[in-house]
Design a protein around this motif. Structure first.
Motif, PDB file in Angstrom:
ATOM      1  N   ASP A  83     -30.482  32.377  31.838  1.00 28.04           N
ATOM      2  CA  ASP A  83     -31.751  32.581  31.147  1.00 28.04           C
ATOM      3  C   ASP A  83     -31.699  33.865  30.322  1.00 28.04           C
ATOM      4  N   LYS A  86     -35.741  29.927  30.721  1.00 23.99           N
ATOM      5  CA  LYS A  86     -35.330  28.704  31.379  1.00 23.99           C
ATOM      6  C   LYS A  86     -35.460  28.801  32.895  1.00 23.99           C
ATOM      7  N   GLN A 136     -33.976  23.454  34.412  1.00 25.88           N
ATOM      8  CA  GLN A 136     -33.571  23.311  33.019  1.00 25.88           C
ATOM      9  C   GLN A 136     -32.132  23.774  32.814  1.00 25.88           C
ATOM     10  N   ILE A 137     -31.743  24.833  33.507  1.00 25.60           N
ATOM     11  CA  ILE A 137     -30.362  25.311  33.410  1.00 25.60           C
ATOM     12  C   ILE A 137     -29.394  24.240  33.892  1.00 25.60           C
ATOM     13  N   GLU A 191     -29.558  21.216  31.245  1.00 20.19           N
ATOM     14  CA  GLU A 191     -29.193  21.450  29.848  1.00 20.19           C
ATOM     15  C   GLU A 191     -27.886  22.214  29.660  1.00 20.19           C
ATOM     16  N   SER A 238     -42.970  28.021  27.175  1.00 16.52           N
ATOM     17  CA  SER A 238     -41.931  28.966  27.535  1.00 16.52           C
ATOM     18  C   SER A 238     -41.451  29.684  26.287  1.00 16.52           C
ATOM     19  N   ASP A 283     -38.768  27.660  24.430  1.00 19.77           N
ATOM     20  CA  ASP A 283     -39.028  26.325  23.894  1.00 19.77           C
ATOM     21  C   ASP A 283     -38.485  26.199  22.475  1.00 19.77           C
TER      22      ASP A 283
END
Length: 269
Positions: free
Chosen positions: A18, A61, A65-66, A69, A242, A245
């Motif tokens: 992140d 993130k 999501q990590i 993605e 976020s 985004d």
């Protein structure tokens, strides 16, 4: 290739995570962020011709999501050094499901280890203050789990949380959530040493005695923090948005890296 006294053994690095790994708040003169991962990559590139580097980290993130993605593309790159830092954005949220976060960290480590490279995990630093104290139990539980993950995957675990100097507010940016340039520089040295590379300094060394800040200066800083960082952060939480985004990684491909020095900004990428 014949190895010399400066060779590190690492030919490539992919960084996953992140905002901490993206490099906020180590801001360069053009408004972009550098950060510890860029600094580490540049030091490795200086010793290894043809060194390749990718940084897939994106601010804001969550660990889910990590995993979704970043871990798949990172593992596919086949880098021989992979860093993973995530979960703190989840822990900062009041309704954090710590069991789910730990499970996703397991999944991330499993995927990245499958790529065959040396995995590096970190206990992230925390800034002194009320926010840290409020989430400390969750952070400590998360970091205890990280030790188990590191052992299972033969990963290097860098304990930044256990270094008192990295909680010093003077090593943090004005947003009070991210390390400043000096903080990121110390993290890069910490990872460098954890990899068994020769130390260049004591990254744990405490800062000198600070000059007391007056009441007016403290209140001015508090107002700036609230207006520029706290209120926008609250607004994003309330609307489900976020800061990351729609934002792409700053270095999405594993490409050769040639470190360059610019005045006042060493190892700018």
């Amino acid at each position: 290739m014949e190895k010399d006294a400066t060779y590190t053994g690492f030919r490539s690095l992919v960084a996953v995570g992140d905002s901490f790994t993206e490099g906020m708040s180590d801001e360069l003169s053009d408004g972009t962020y550098r950060g510890w991962a860029d600094l580490l990559a540049a030091r490795l590139a200086a010793r290894t011709p043809g060194f390749r580097y990718a940084n897939l980290a994106v601010r804001g993130k969550l660990i889910g999501q990590i995993v979704a993605e970043q871990t798949g593309p990172a593992a596919a790159m086949g880098a021989d050094l992979v860093t993973l830092v995530g979960g703190l954005n989840d822990v900062l949220r009041p309704r954090c499901d710590l069991g789910r976060v730990c499970g996703l960290l397991d999944e991330a480590a499993e995927r990245l280890s499958a790529g065959g490279g040396q995995l590096v995990l970190m206990r992230s630093p925390g800034r002194q203050g009320p926010v840290l104290e409020r989430v400390r139990p969750r952070m400590e539980a998360l970091f205890a789990h990280l030790a188990e993950v590191a052992q299972r995957h033969d990963a290097v675990l860098v304990d930044l949380f256990g270094a008192p100097v990295l909680s010093d507010p003077r090593l943090w940016g004005v947003d009070r959530l991210h390390l400043n340039a000096e903080g990121h520089r110390r993290v890069a040295e910490a990872v460098w040493q954890a990899l068994g590379l020769p130390a260049e300094e004591d990254w744990r060394a405490p800062l000198g005695t600070s000059v007391p800040v007056g009441w007016v200066a403290r209140r001015t800083a508090d107002l700036r923090f609230a207006g520029e960082h706290l209120l926008p952060w609250i607004g994003r939480r309330l609307t489900g948005r976020s800061s990351g985004d729609g934002r792409a990684p700053k270095r999405p491909e594993l490409l050769p890296l040639e470190p360059a020095r610019a005045a006042g900004e060493p190892y700018r990428l």
